[in-house]
Structure formats: C-alpha cells, structure tokens
Write a protein that holds these residues in place. Structure first.
Motif, PDB file in Angstrom:
ATOM      1  N   LYS A  95     108.984  66.870  62.909  1.00 16.68           N
ATOM      2  CA  LYS A  95     107.839  66.562  62.048  1.00 16.68           C
ATOM      3  C   LYS A  95     108.158  65.379  61.139  1.00 16.68           C
ATOM      4  O   LYS A  95     107.327  64.498  60.921  1.00 16.68           O
ATOM      5  CB  LYS A  95     107.447  67.785  61.222  1.00 16.68           C
ATOM      6  N   ILE A  99     106.400  61.661  60.754  1.00 16.90           N
ATOM      7  CA  ILE A  99     106.011  61.044  59.482  1.00 16.90           C
ATOM      8  C   ILE A  99     106.641  59.666  59.369  1.00 16.90           C
ATOM      9  O   ILE A  99     106.010  58.689  58.960  1.00 16.90           O
ATOM     10  CB  ILE A  99     106.421  61.939  58.293  1.00 16.90           C
TER      11      ILE A  99
ATOM     12  N   ASP B  41     105.836  62.422  51.145  1.00 18.31           N
ATOM     13  CA  ASP B  41     105.303  63.522  51.945  1.00 18.31           C
ATOM     14  C   ASP B  41     103.799  63.408  52.158  1.00 18.31           C
ATOM     15  O   ASP B  41     103.001  63.862  51.346  1.00 18.31           O
ATOM     16  CB  ASP B  41     105.646  64.855  51.277  1.00 18.31           C
ATOM     17  N   SER B  43     102.366  64.751  54.724  1.00 17.86           N
ATOM     18  CA  SER B  43     102.051  65.766  55.735  1.00 17.86           C
ATOM     19  C   SER B  43     100.671  66.409  55.581  1.00 17.86           C
ATOM     20  O   SER B  43     100.003  66.643  56.585  1.00 17.86           O
ATOM     21  CB  SER B  43     103.138  66.834  55.790  1.00 17.86           C
ATOM     22  N   LEU B  46      98.084  64.040  57.026  1.00 15.23           N
ATOM     23  CA  LEU B  46      98.240  63.962  58.478  1.00 15.23           C
ATOM     24  C   LEU B  46      97.704  65.227  59.136  1.00 15.23           C
ATOM     25  O   LEU B  46      97.082  65.178  60.193  1.00 15.23           O
ATOM     26  CB  LEU B  46      99.710  63.759  58.840  1.00 15.23           C
TER      27      LEU B  46
END
Lengths: 175, 301
Positions: A95, A99, B41, B43, B46
C-alpha cells in the motif's frame, strides 16, 4: 485474455487473479469485471480518462488527475492489479508503495520537495497560499529531520508511514 | 465594522460550566501537532477514489451529491505562532469546530444567499473565511467584548427587520462540533425578537468511512464550484419556524430548538458548552469575530 470480449472465462478469472497476487477472490474479480464493462462504455477493452471522469465521486476527488495518469488505458487485468493496493489482503508495504507511486510522477523512484508540494496543492487548493504550503511543508520536513533538498525513496516512505495505522481498503461488492 | 482586541472576558450569557459538565467529561480536543506522516498519508483520499471506481450500484448524480474528503488538520507552530493549519485529506471527520462551521455556511449558502455573520478564526479557517465571505455582506462583532454586545444586538435586530436584507444565518452553538452532538445553544440568537428557523445539518459518515458504501443520501448539496479540494455530503432539514412562547425564557427557547434539531438529525445532546473546544492560542493580530444567525421565514431569498 481477449481485449474486446465481454465474456469472462474461468481461465481469464484465474489469470487475473494470479496477476494481482490473489488480492481478490474470484467472485470479486467477476464483480470488478462487471464494473469495468460498465465504465468501458465504448467497449474498447480499456477505460479512458473521460470514462473515469464520468464517475462523479471520482471526478471531485482532489487526486483524480494523478490517478488518471496511472489508470488511463489499463485493460481489465491491469485495472485489477491497480486496485489490488486497496485489498484487505495486500500488505502495508504494498500500500505504501502505491502511495509512493502516486507521489512519484516522473517515476524515477525518488520523491522530492516539489512532488510533495504538488500533492499538497491538489489537496488544499485555494485554501492555502503557495507560501503557506511551502512554509508548512518545510517546517514539517525539518521536524522529521529532512530538508528541502531531501529525496525520498520507497524505504523512506516505509519508515515514515510504516508505523501509522494506515488504512487503505475498498470493499468490492459481491452479489 | 467593529474591530477590537481579543478580550479575556467570559461572555455574560455563558453558563456556569460546572453546572453542566457531566462527571466523566468528554476529553477536550487539543490542537494536534502536524507531522510528516500526517502530511504524506493520502490514503483516505485514494481510498475514496478507488471506492468510486469500484462502486457497481451506479454512480450518484453529480448534481445531487458531492463527496467529502475533509477531516483532520493540525497546527504548525513556526516562530512561536500558529501560522497555518494544514488541511490534510484524512477522512475521519474529526472534531474540528472551525472547519465544520465553514462547511455549514457553504452548504446553506448554496440554497439561498445569506448575509453571514461569522466567527473569525485564526489560522487557515480565517484565511478561507476572508476569501469566500468577501462577496457576502457581513456584520462583524467581537463576541468576547462586552461593550460590543449591545451594539451588535442592535445592529442585528435592525438587519433582520429590513425586508431587503438577506436572511441572517446563525449557528447558536457558537462553535461547531463533531457532527454527532449538539452542544448547548447560546441564547443570543433567541433574543432577537424574531422567529427562529431551525436548520438541522447532518454529515453523512458513510462518505468518511474507509470502506466505500454506495447508499444514497436523502438530501445532498452541490459544492463543487466552491471547493476544489474537498466537498461535502450531508442531509439538511429546514424545520418549522419557532417563536418564543409565553413564559419561556431565551434559554428555554434555545433548548427547545436544539431538541428539534437534534431529533431531526439524529444527534446526541451533550450538556457541555461548545466553548470547551476552544483552547487554541490566538494569534497576535487583532481579530474581528462574529456569529452566524438563522434565517427568518419572512426574509427574501
């Protein structure tokens, strides 16, 4: 697998599953295929940038343009591989690598100050001045022991993000 | 415009906190320090994007919904002052007063043009307010300055009585909280001698979960034009206008309206004062502060 075929054979499913390292179950892959076909309106065998942008929630996402660069022209197998980063079965390492790829626009394995600033710009839009963004990024980098000239590699990202409770998962609806 | 220095005085109408604090008080949210990992970050954003791609039940019509990415921000102290609060795209809509109040205004502004009186906050929210609110007529006052209170109350009463003015929008909580709770309402908005139109706003947590869920909303607002980097999905209910009843005090009126809003939006009621959340150091520059007022039923839209 056939590029224009709208039928998914068992062989295809297994091939796709292998390609994404079994990040998804076979039912999930079938489900993703239905979705892929839904998106691929002209039946070209891949989803174009325009077709992705026709999904409203995707279009308003601040990182949509970056993701489009990674998504444009992918066939179904590659599409599933792309999404595998969001599977619960995928490791934190994978992951974080994903990123990193989002940050590393020129794909040279290095993320620089400008790259991070660029993403910050996408995320904050007009709500911060460029000056404020730079100041904040500088400050945060220095606090972490980096400088404006630092270059980040995947291991760096692993160190920075590895300990966080990073959660990046999407549920694939299965009938 | 009334400008004044930041006063340390407590407001007259601020209730005695000890009377309201439950024995196991909820913890205060301290301003977070922003770290590199928070910044890097992405995330949640996303995840939102991936969720949108994977959603097989049919995309929501853009005209009726917009997704929300906003969430956490922390304070960065440079040169001893908070110079900026970075807006990072974490999805857990955290307990951030300033941020939520800004969104509330933007949502409602889409439905009708309100004359906004807003509390000006330090840091990036103040910066946003300045940018976005420039086009709307504002009445500013310093909530903490007792001298201003009379002047402002009068200004507001005058404003609401002018039929040509835009309706005023008030958030009587004084600050905005986590969208799970309504805190005690300040009575100021209920003392203007006019009807109070409650608006209940509830953000839909579905859009802030890491797992994408394609359930539709009952009522959603369109914000893309104003927000390039984030947008909001919420339910907004306009409730029946309420009037001060015989023998009802302003505080009782406030509580009654709060009950209505909490019930409609499915929010829990908490007795503690929203001001507990305000523990940020203020910046050195002078601030003009204001409050938001609720629209009147008779006002032109």
């Amino acid at each position: 697998m056939g590029s224009t075929s709208s039928m998914l054979t068992q062989y295809d499913i297994e091939e796709v599953q292998d390609h994404c390292n079994h990040a998804f179950s076979q039912q999930e892959i079938v489900s993703l295929y239905h979705r892929f076909c839904q998106l691929d309106r002209n039946g070209g065998g891949f989803v174009s940038a325009d077709e992705f942008m026709s999904v409203p929630e995707f279009a308003v996402n601040p990182l949509s343009q970056r993701l489009l660069r990674m998504l444009d022209g992918l066939n179904f197998k590659e599409f599933v591989a792309f999404l595998s980063a969001f599977s619960p079965h995928t490791s934190l390492q994978q992951k974080i690598e994903f990123i990193f790829k989002v940050y590393d626009t020129d794909c040279n394995g290095k993320v620089a100050f400008e790259d991070i600033l660029s993403i910050l710009r996408d995320m904050t839009g007009s709500f911060m001045t460029e000056q404020q963004r730079q100041k904040v990024l500088m400050h945060v980098l220095e606090e972490a022991g980096f400088t404006k000239d630092s270059h980040f590699t995947v291991p760096d990202f692993m160190k920075i993000l590895g300990n966080s409770d990073l959660k990046m998962e999407v549920e694939v609806p299965v009938d | 415009m009334a400008s004044s220095s930041v006063a340390a005085d407590m407001e007259l109408d601020r209730p005695n906190l000890e009377d309201y604090l439950p024995s196991d008080s909820l913890p205060q949210e301290a301003p977070r320090n922003l770290h590199l990992r928070d910044l890097l970050d992405i995330s949640p954003v996303l995840t939102e994007a991936a969720g949108a791609i994977v959603d097989v039940s049919g995309s929501l019509d853009l005209k009726s919904s917009v997704a929300c990415f906003s969430g956490l921000f922390g304070a960065v102290q440079v040169d001893g002052r908070i110079i900026s609060e970075v807006f990072c795209g974490k999805l857990n809509l955290v307990f951030v007063a300033n941020h939520t109040s800004m969104i509330d205004f933007i949502i409602l502004e889409q439905m009708t043009a309100f004359a906004v009186i807003m509390q000006k906050h330090p840091g990036w929210v103040g910066f946003i307010q300045k940018t976005i609110l420039e086009s709307v007529g504002c009445i500013w006052f310093n909530r903490n300055d007792l001298r201003d209170r009379e002047v402002t109350a009068r200004k507001l009463r005058d404003h609401v009585q002018q039929p040509d003015n835009n309706p005023l929008l008030i958030f009587p909580e004084g600050t905005c909280v986590n969208n799970q709770y309504t805190v005690m309402f300040k009575k100021g908005a209920f003392e203007l001698g006019c009807a109070v139109c409650p608006i209940a706003i509830k953000y839909n947590k579905i859009f802030v979960d890491a797992f994408w869920n394609s359930k539709k909303q009952s009522f959603t607002m369109h914000l893309v034009r104003l927000m390039t980097s984030w947008a909001v999905v919420c339910d907004v209910w306009y409730l029946e206008p309420q009037y001060l009843r015989e023998g009802e005090t302003a505080i009782e009126f406030a509580e009654r309206v709060r009950d209505m809003i909490a019930a409609r939006a499915g929010l829990k009621k908490v007795p503690w004062d929203g001001y507990l959340k305000h523990n940020r150091p203020s910046p050195k520059h002078t601030e003009e502060k204001c409050a938001l007022y609720l629209p009147l039923p008779s006002s032109k839209k």
